[in-house]
Design a protein around this motif. Structure first.
Motif, PDB file in Angstrom:
ATOM      1  N   ARG A  14     -28.764   0.704 -42.831  1.00 41.71           N
ATOM      2  CA  ARG A  14     -30.145   1.027 -42.477  1.00 41.71           C
ATOM      3  C   ARG A  14     -30.235   1.477 -41.022  1.00 41.71           C
ATOM      4  O   ARG A  14     -30.938   2.429 -40.694  1.00 41.71           O
ATOM      5  CB  ARG A  14     -31.054  -0.164 -42.734  1.00 41.71           C
ATOM      6  CG  ARG A  14     -31.157  -0.481 -44.229  1.00 41.71           C
ATOM      7  CD  ARG A  14     -32.089  -1.604 -44.497  1.00 41.71           C
ATOM      8  NE  ARG A  14     -33.444  -1.167 -44.130  1.00 41.71           N
ATOM      9  CZ  ARG A  14     -34.515  -1.880 -44.367  1.00 41.71           C
ATOM     10  NH1 ARG A  14     -34.420  -3.047 -44.963  1.00 41.71           N
ATOM     11  NH2 ARG A  14     -35.698  -1.437 -44.012  1.00 41.71           N
ATOM     12  N   GLY A  15     -29.475   0.818 -40.148  1.00 40.54           N
ATOM     13  CA  GLY A  15     -29.452   1.210 -38.747  1.00 40.54           C
ATOM     14  C   GLY A  15     -28.846   2.587 -38.541  1.00 40.54           C
ATOM     15  O   GLY A  15     -29.338   3.385 -37.744  1.00 40.54           O
ATOM     16  N   ARG A  16     -27.758   2.872 -39.268  1.00 47.92           N
ATOM     17  CA  ARG A  16     -27.099   4.183 -39.148  1.00 47.92           C
ATOM     18  C   ARG A  16     -28.027   5.300 -39.635  1.00 47.92           C
ATOM     19  O   ARG A  16     -28.093   6.364 -39.022  1.00 47.92           O
ATOM     20  CB  ARG A  16     -25.805   4.207 -39.953  1.00 47.92           C
ATOM     21  CG  ARG A  16     -24.773   3.228 -39.495  1.00 47.92           C
ATOM     22  CD  ARG A  16     -23.974   3.704 -38.347  1.00 47.92           C
ATOM     23  NE  ARG A  16     -23.009   4.678 -38.859  1.00 47.92           N
ATOM     24  CZ  ARG A  16     -22.354   5.518 -38.080  1.00 47.92           C
ATOM     25  NH1 ARG A  16     -22.530   5.497 -36.804  1.00 47.92           N
ATOM     26  NH2 ARG A  16     -21.509   6.364 -38.604  1.00 47.92           N
ATOM     27  N   LEU A  17     -28.754   5.058 -40.724  1.00 49.38           N
ATOM     28  CA  LEU A  17     -29.690   6.062 -41.219  1.00 49.38           C
ATOM     29  C   LEU A  17     -30.822   6.293 -40.227  1.00 49.38           C
ATOM     30  O   LEU A  17     -31.273   7.422 -40.030  1.00 49.38           O
ATOM     31  CB  LEU A  17     -30.252   5.649 -42.582  1.00 49.38           C
ATOM     32  CG  LEU A  17     -29.276   5.716 -43.748  1.00 49.38           C
ATOM     33  CD1 LEU A  17     -29.894   5.082 -44.988  1.00 49.38           C
ATOM     34  CD2 LEU A  17     -28.854   7.137 -44.029  1.00 49.38           C
ATOM     35  N   ALA A  18     -31.283   5.234 -39.575  1.00 47.28           N
ATOM     36  CA  ALA A  18     -32.386   5.338 -38.628  1.00 47.28           C
ATOM     37  C   ALA A  18     -32.018   6.152 -37.391  1.00 47.28           C
ATOM     38  O   ALA A  18     -32.900   6.647 -36.689  1.00 47.28           O
ATOM     39  CB  ALA A  18     -32.859   3.946 -38.228  1.00 47.28           C
ATOM     40  N   VAL A  19     -30.732   6.318 -37.120  1.00 46.46           N
ATOM     41  CA  VAL A  19     -30.308   7.145 -35.988  1.00 46.46           C
ATOM     42  C   VAL A  19     -30.659   8.611 -36.242  1.00 46.46           C
ATOM     43  O   VAL A  19     -31.074   9.323 -35.327  1.00 46.46           O
ATOM     44  CB  VAL A  19     -28.792   6.994 -35.742  1.00 46.46           C
ATOM     45  CG1 VAL A  19     -28.280   8.039 -34.770  1.00 46.46           C
ATOM     46  CG2 VAL A  19     -28.473   5.592 -35.251  1.00 46.46           C
ATOM     47  N   TRP A  42     -24.465  11.373 -46.231  1.00 48.83           N
ATOM     48  CA  TRP A  42     -24.126  10.922 -47.581  1.00 48.83           C
ATOM     49  C   TRP A  42     -22.774  10.216 -47.618  1.00 48.83           C
ATOM     50  O   TRP A  42     -22.604   9.227 -48.327  1.00 48.83           O
ATOM     51  CB  TRP A  42     -24.175  12.079 -48.573  1.00 48.83           C
ATOM     52  CG  TRP A  42     -24.071  11.597 -49.981  1.00 48.83           C
ATOM     53  CD1 TRP A  42     -23.074  11.842 -50.869  1.00 48.83           C
ATOM     54  CD2 TRP A  42     -24.997  10.742 -50.664  1.00 48.83           C
ATOM     55  NE1 TRP A  42     -23.322  11.211 -52.052  1.00 48.83           N
ATOM     56  CE2 TRP A  42     -24.496  10.527 -51.955  1.00 48.83           C
ATOM     57  CE3 TRP A  42     -26.197  10.144 -50.311  1.00 48.83           C
ATOM     58  CZ2 TRP A  42     -25.151   9.742 -52.894  1.00 48.83           C
ATOM     59  CZ3 TRP A  42     -26.848   9.359 -51.241  1.00 48.83           C
ATOM     60  CH2 TRP A  42     -26.333   9.164 -52.523  1.00 48.83           C
ATOM     61  N   GLU A  43     -21.814  10.708 -46.840  1.00 54.86           N
ATOM     62  CA  GLU A  43     -20.521  10.020 -46.731  1.00 54.86           C
ATOM     63  C   GLU A  43     -20.710   8.613 -46.167  1.00 54.86           C
ATOM     64  O   GLU A  43     -20.112   7.652 -46.659  1.00 54.86           O
ATOM     65  CB  GLU A  43     -19.569  10.804 -45.837  1.00 54.86           C
ATOM     66  CG  GLU A  43     -19.012  12.048 -46.467  1.00 54.86           C
ATOM     67  CD  GLU A  43     -18.126  12.837 -45.512  1.00 54.86           C
ATOM     68  OE1 GLU A  43     -17.639  12.268 -44.519  1.00 54.86           O
ATOM     69  OE2 GLU A  43     -17.934  14.034 -45.770  1.00 54.86           O
ATOM     70  N   THR A  44     -21.547   8.490 -45.152  1.00 56.07           N
ATOM     71  CA  THR A  44     -21.828   7.180 -44.554  1.00 56.07           C
ATOM     72  C   THR A  44     -22.496   6.258 -45.568  1.00 56.07           C
ATOM     73  O   THR A  44     -22.143   5.083 -45.663  1.00 56.07           O
ATOM     74  CB  THR A  44     -22.738   7.334 -43.309  1.00 56.07           C
ATOM     75  OG1 THR A  44     -22.086   8.186 -42.372  1.00 56.07           O
ATOM     76  CG2 THR A  44     -23.034   6.000 -42.674  1.00 56.07           C
ATOM     77  N   VAL A  45     -23.439   6.783 -46.333  1.00 57.37           N
ATOM     78  CA  VAL A  45     -24.109   5.982 -47.366  1.00 57.37           C
ATOM     79  C   VAL A  45     -23.079   5.453 -48.351  1.00 57.37           C
ATOM     80  O   VAL A  45     -23.080   4.264 -48.690  1.00 57.37           O
ATOM     81  CB  VAL A  45     -25.197   6.809 -48.087  1.00 57.37           C
ATOM     82  CG1 VAL A  45     -25.675   6.102 -49.352  1.00 57.37           C
ATOM     83  CG2 VAL A  45     -26.366   7.087 -47.158  1.00 57.37           C
ATOM     84  N   ASN A  46     -22.184   6.297 -48.822  1.00 50.28           N
ATOM     85  CA  ASN A  46     -21.175   5.871 -49.791  1.00 50.28           C
ATOM     86  C   ASN A  46     -20.215   4.841 -49.223  1.00 50.28           C
ATOM     87  O   ASN A  46     -19.803   3.920 -49.927  1.00 50.28           O
ATOM     88  CB  ASN A  46     -20.409   7.080 -50.326  1.00 50.28           C
ATOM     89  CG  ASN A  46     -21.191   7.809 -51.385  1.00 50.28           C
ATOM     90  OD1 ASN A  46     -21.477   7.271 -52.440  1.00 50.28           O
ATOM     91  ND2 ASN A  46     -21.575   9.029 -51.087  1.00 50.28           N
TER      92      ASN A  46
END
Length: 102
Positions: A14-19, A42-46
């Motif tokens: 969640r923190g990485r997406l918020a960046v 998307w790679e980070t999400v996976n």
């Protein structure tokens, strides 16, 4: 426009997406980003998904005007129907079996 919706994911993701994106509701992220950044997200999400699930949708120049990807265990399963991407619901029994496979 890119939208990412997450459920039951780690706080780190969640923190990485918020960046890169704006969290407009819990687990719902929006941004206007290019294809390269979208693919990196998307790679980070996976990589960081854990036991959760996620969907990413974005605008395209296809017939439907959008495309999407899913990750993790969920009752909704994307299918191709004569070139259109649709969503099929699996039975709750199938969903439980696929969650046990993860």
């Amino acid at each position: 426009m890119v939208v990412v919706i997450t459920e039951n994911v780690r706080p780190r993701l969640r923190g990485r997406l918020a960046v890169y994106m704006l969290e407009v509701r819990a687990g719902v992220y929006l941004a206007k980003i290019g294809a390269r950044v979208r693919e990196m997200i998307w790679e980070t999400v996976n990589e960081e998904l854990g036991d959760g699930n996620a969907v990413m949708a974005w605008s395209t120049s296809t017939e439907s005007g959008y495309d999407f990807l899913t990750a993790g265990a969920n009752r909704r399963e994307p299918i191709d129907y004569d070139g259109l991407k649709l969503v099929q619901f699996r039975s709750s029994e199938e969903s439980e079996e696929s969650q046990n496979d993860w």
